[in-house]
Design a protein around this motif. Structure first.
Motif, PDB file in Angstrom:
ATOM      1  N   HIS A 282      39.025  40.495  36.886  1.00  0.00           N
ATOM      2  CA  HIS A 282      37.298  40.977  36.737  1.00  0.00           C
ATOM      3  C   HIS A 282      37.679  41.886  37.965  1.00  0.00           C
ATOM      4  O   HIS A 282      37.489  42.321  39.112  1.00  0.00           O
ATOM      5  CB  HIS A 282      36.003  39.917  37.377  1.00  0.00           C
ATOM      6  CG  HIS A 282      36.245  39.264  36.320  1.00  0.00           C
ATOM      7  ND1 HIS A 282      35.391  38.197  36.480  1.00  0.00           N
ATOM      8  CD2 HIS A 282      36.608  38.575  34.973  1.00  0.00           C
ATOM      9  CE1 HIS A 282      35.375  37.121  35.526  1.00  0.00           C
ATOM     10  NE2 HIS A 282      36.183  37.750  34.993  1.00  0.00           N
ATOM     11  N   LEU A 283      37.059  43.711  37.296  1.00  0.00           N
ATOM     12  CA  LEU A 283      36.858  44.703  38.440  1.00  0.00           C
ATOM     13  C   LEU A 283      36.214  44.452  39.145  1.00  0.00           C
ATOM     14  O   LEU A 283      35.731  45.036  40.427  1.00  0.00           O
ATOM     15  CB  LEU A 283      37.256  45.557  37.684  1.00  0.00           C
ATOM     16  CG  LEU A 283      38.527  46.220  36.298  1.00  0.00           C
ATOM     17  CD1 LEU A 283      37.884  48.085  35.911  1.00  0.00           C
ATOM     18  CD2 LEU A 283      38.954  46.934  37.624  1.00  0.00           C
ATOM     19  N   LEU A 284      34.925  43.912  38.253  1.00  0.00           N
ATOM     20  CA  LEU A 284      34.070  43.613  39.607  1.00  0.00           C
ATOM     21  C   LEU A 284      33.884  42.475  39.949  1.00  0.00           C
ATOM     22  O   LEU A 284      32.582  42.261  40.576  1.00  0.00           O
ATOM     23  CB  LEU A 284      32.658  43.206  37.881  1.00  0.00           C
ATOM     24  CG  LEU A 284      32.099  45.439  37.863  1.00  0.00           C
ATOM     25  CD1 LEU A 284      31.415  45.191  36.358  1.00  0.00           C
ATOM     26  CD2 LEU A 284      32.364  46.030  39.040  1.00  0.00           C
ATOM     27  N   GLY A 285      34.880  41.595  40.018  1.00  0.00           N
ATOM     28  CA  GLY A 285      34.710  40.284  41.058  1.00  0.00           C
ATOM     29  C   GLY A 285      33.690  38.995  40.589  1.00  0.00           C
ATOM     30  O   GLY A 285      34.348  38.898  39.191  1.00  0.00           O
ATOM     31  N   ALA A 289      30.012  41.626  34.305  1.00  0.00           N
ATOM     32  CA  ALA A 289      28.662  41.744  33.199  1.00  0.00           C
ATOM     33  C   ALA A 289      28.974  40.681  32.621  1.00  0.00           C
ATOM     34  O   ALA A 289      29.851  40.075  32.088  1.00  0.00           O
ATOM     35  CB  ALA A 289      28.882  42.974  33.198  1.00  0.00           C
ATOM     36  N   VAL A 290      27.961  40.356  31.840  1.00  0.00           N
ATOM     37  CA  VAL A 290      28.210  38.863  30.597  1.00  0.00           C
ATOM     38  C   VAL A 290      27.858  39.179  29.473  1.00  0.00           C
ATOM     39  O   VAL A 290      26.801  39.991  29.530  1.00  0.00           O
ATOM     40  CB  VAL A 290      27.483  37.461  30.783  1.00  0.00           C
ATOM     41  CG1 VAL A 290      27.710  36.869  32.140  1.00  0.00           C
ATOM     42  CG2 VAL A 290      26.077  37.565  31.031  1.00  0.00           C
ATOM     43  N   PHE A 291      28.901  39.063  28.027  1.00  0.00           N
ATOM     44  CA  PHE A 291      28.027  39.956  27.163  1.00  0.00           C
ATOM     45  C   PHE A 291      26.743  38.478  26.217  1.00  0.00           C
ATOM     46  O   PHE A 291      27.427  37.045  26.173  1.00  0.00           O
ATOM     47  CB  PHE A 291      29.352  39.324  25.971  1.00  0.00           C
ATOM     48  CG  PHE A 291      29.404  40.159  24.551  1.00  0.00           C
ATOM     49  CD1 PHE A 291      28.870  41.349  23.917  1.00  0.00           C
ATOM     50  CD2 PHE A 291      29.386  39.516  23.682  1.00  0.00           C
ATOM     51  CE1 PHE A 291      28.305  41.874  23.175  1.00  0.00           C
ATOM     52  CE2 PHE A 291      29.017  39.625  22.032  1.00  0.00           C
ATOM     53  CZ  PHE A 291      28.736  41.053  21.929  1.00  0.00           C
ATOM     54  N   ALA A 292      25.830  39.146  25.952  1.00  0.00           N
ATOM     55  CA  ALA A 292      25.636  38.285  24.913  1.00  0.00           C
ATOM     56  C   ALA A 292      24.801  38.459  23.634  1.00  0.00           C
ATOM     57  O   ALA A 292      24.901  39.711  23.472  1.00  0.00           O
ATOM     58  CB  ALA A 292      23.783  38.527  26.115  1.00  0.00           C
ATOM     59  N   THR A 293      24.676  38.138  22.372  1.00  0.00           N
ATOM     60  CA  THR A 293      24.285  37.682  21.660  1.00  0.00           C
ATOM     61  C   THR A 293      23.275  37.757  21.149  1.00  0.00           C
ATOM     62  O   THR A 293      22.399  38.982  20.219  1.00  0.00           O
ATOM     63  CB  THR A 293      25.757  36.865  20.382  1.00  0.00           C
ATOM     64  OG1 THR A 293      24.377  35.406  20.804  1.00  0.00           O
ATOM     65  CG2 THR A 293      26.377  36.978  20.803  1.00  0.00           C
ATOM     66  N   LEU A 294      21.953  37.754  21.533  1.00  0.00           N
ATOM     67  CA  LEU A 294      20.357  37.047  21.621  1.00  0.00           C
ATOM     68  C   LEU A 294      19.835  38.378  23.105  1.00  0.00           C
ATOM     69  O   LEU A 294      19.533  38.121  24.021  1.00  0.00           O
ATOM     70  CB  LEU A 294      19.722  36.255  21.337  1.00  0.00           C
ATOM     71  CG  LEU A 294      21.169  34.939  20.094  1.00  0.00           C
ATOM     72  CD1 LEU A 294      20.247  33.701  20.141  1.00  0.00           C
ATOM     73  CD2 LEU A 294      20.521  35.694  19.027  1.00  0.00           C
ATOM     74  N   VAL A 300      25.282  42.897  29.784  1.00  0.00           N
ATOM     75  CA  VAL A 300      24.060  42.576  30.759  1.00  0.00           C
ATOM     76  C   VAL A 300      24.886  42.727  31.765  1.00  0.00           C
ATOM     77  O   VAL A 300      25.276  41.099  32.404  1.00  0.00           O
ATOM     78  CB  VAL A 300      23.383  41.158  30.322  1.00  0.00           C
ATOM     79  CG1 VAL A 300      22.484  40.823  31.533  1.00  0.00           C
ATOM     80  CG2 VAL A 300      22.779  40.887  29.134  1.00  0.00           C
ATOM     81  N   PRO A 301      24.426  42.974  32.835  1.00  0.00           N
ATOM     82  CA  PRO A 301      25.003  43.760  34.069  1.00  0.00           C
ATOM     83  C   PRO A 301      24.359  42.509  35.294  1.00  0.00           C
ATOM     84  O   PRO A 301      24.002  41.626  35.052  1.00  0.00           O
ATOM     85  CB  PRO A 301      24.329  44.833  35.151  1.00  0.00           C
ATOM     86  CG  PRO A 301      24.244  45.594  33.369  1.00  0.00           C
ATOM     87  CD  PRO A 301      23.678  45.052  32.463  1.00  0.00           C
ATOM     88  N   PHE A 302      25.522  42.030  35.783  1.00  0.00           N
ATOM     89  CA  PHE A 302      25.558  40.780  36.982  1.00  0.00           C
ATOM     90  C   PHE A 302      23.832  41.083  37.425  1.00  0.00           C
ATOM     91  O   PHE A 302      23.425  42.076  38.360  1.00  0.00           O
ATOM     92  CB  PHE A 302      26.715  41.311  38.218  1.00  0.00           C
ATOM     93  CG  PHE A 302      26.207  40.025  39.026  1.00  0.00           C
ATOM     94  CD1 PHE A 302      26.240  38.807  39.371  1.00  0.00           C
ATOM     95  CD2 PHE A 302      25.563  40.792  40.856  1.00  0.00           C
ATOM     96  CE1 PHE A 302      26.275  37.515  39.814  1.00  0.00           C
ATOM     97  CE2 PHE A 302      25.339  39.363  41.773  1.00  0.00           C
ATOM     98  CZ  PHE A 302      26.147  38.273  41.151  1.00  0.00           C
ATOM     99  N   GLY A 303      22.921  40.369  37.206  1.00  0.00           N
ATOM    100  CA  GLY A 303      21.669  39.831  38.254  1.00  0.00           C
ATOM    101  C   GLY A 303      20.631  40.045  37.329  1.00  0.00           C
ATOM    102  O   GLY A 303      19.029  40.652  37.593  1.00  0.00           O
ATOM    103  N   GLY A 304      21.635  40.809  36.184  1.00  0.00           N
ATOM    104  CA  GLY A 304      20.124  41.114  35.425  1.00  0.00           C
ATOM    105  C   GLY A 304      19.182  39.957  34.327  1.00  0.00           C
ATOM    106  O   GLY A 304      19.966  39.298  33.971  1.00  0.00           O
ATOM    107  N   PRO A 305      17.963  40.584  33.618  1.00  0.00           N
ATOM    108  CA  PRO A 305      17.746  39.582  32.828  1.00  0.00           C
ATOM    109  C   PRO A 305      18.882  38.824  32.036  1.00  0.00           C
ATOM    110  O   PRO A 305      19.606  39.710  31.087  1.00  0.00           O
ATOM    111  CB  PRO A 305      16.920  40.042  32.127  1.00  0.00           C
ATOM    112  CG  PRO A 305      16.477  41.683  32.597  1.00  0.00           C
ATOM    113  CD  PRO A 305      17.350  41.858  33.337  1.00  0.00           C
TER     114      PRO A 305
END
Length: 309
Positions: A282-285, A289-294, A300-305
């Protein structure tokens, strides 16, 4: 065994004396099973080679360093003494002929901070090397420095191996057996055996020895019990066309790992893989971010909704 080693030393005596007298020699070492060293668990026999290393003091300019030592040697060819022997030749001994291997190093090249030593090389000189001559103990100091550097890298290697083992002890061999054939599954599992043995050394803070001494030294150094050695032997036995035998080998190697203190439970495997991926992929450790489908596909960036926090 010791008597054979002394006979071998006597047979190589004139060679050692001749090399030691050369003015360009910085250090002269006997290596591996030929050496007398307190941490050397190798065994000399009539099948052994006589390994030695001659380390030369030859001027080297900073811009003559190359990643491949042979490329540097070519650049300084006119500075190398003409007496340097061939690498391999034979000497007569009471039991026939003994192969002699003369490892050849340039001190200035090895001392350059850009030159890194792998674990095998550090072990060969640090644990299985016997200095016969070393001007001002300079090469011994270099061996200690290179060994410390390698030992500092062992923690990262332990984590890498643990991560690989979570895949290669069972999941990948069985998956590949189903995908392309049982022999491939056995091949992958055989690679996992090497990873497990390397992990045993790394987690114990020990240098990884040369391949030919890895299994033997585990027992000789007291890193495994007789029962654990039997599990490793069981895992090595192989019917390369049998899926049933692949399952058996996976079970044996998994049992060995557990006996050595490696947690291969589902939860532990997930934690090891996640930690390794965060640290190395992970470049961001741990703030990737995570990938969301809904409600719609998005990152979605870290700490985002909807993201991690």
């Amino acid at each position: 065994m010791e008597n054979l080693k002394m006979q071998a030393r006597a047979a190589a005596g004139d060679l050692l004396k001749t090399l030691k007298a050369m003015p360009e020699v910085q250090a002269l070492y006997v290596l591996s099973s030929s050496a007398v060293a307190p941490r050397n668990v190798t065994r000399f026999s009539t099948d052994s080679d006589f390994d030695l290393a001659v380390i030369l003091d030859v001027p080297l300019k900073e811009d003559e360093w190359r990643p491949r030592p042979t490329d540097t040697y070519a650049l300084v060819r006119d500075r190398l003494p003409a007496w340097i022997p061939e690498f391999s030749f034979h000497l007569p001994v009471p039991w026939g002929r003994m192969e002699v291997n003369v490892h050849q190093l340039l001190f200035q090249y090895e001392a350059d901070p850009r030159t890194t030593w792998n674990s095998d090389k550090c072990d060969a000189y640090g644990n299985k090397g016997e200095p016969l001559f070393d001007r001002e103990d300079a090469f011994e100091a270099l061996v200690s420095h290179k060994t410390r550097e390698q030992l500092e890298r062992l923690e990262g290697e332990t984590h890498r191996l643990y991560n690989r083992i979570t895949w290669d002890v069972r999941e990948i061999p069985l998956r590949m057996a189903r995908r392309v054939g049982v022999p491939t599954g056995h091949f992958v599992l055989s690679g996992a055996l090497d990873e497990v043995v390397d992990w045993m050394y790394a987690r114990s803070g020990r240098l990884l020895p040369n391949m030919k001494w890895k299994l033997y030294s585990l027992g000789a150094l007291g890193l495994i019990s007789g029962e654990q050695e039997n599990l490793l032997i069981e895992a090595q036995q192989c019917d390369p066309l049998s899926m049933v035998d692949l399952e058996r080998r996976c079970e044996a190697l998994g049992e060995f790992c557990q006996s050595a203190g490696m947690d291969l439970s589902t939860g532990a495997i997930a934690a090891v893989r996640k930690a390794y991926q965060q640290a190395n992929h992970h470049l961001l450790g741990d703030e990737a971010a995570v990938f969301a489908t809904l409600p719609s596909p998005r990152l979605v960036p870290f700490g985002g909704p909807g993201g991690s926090s």
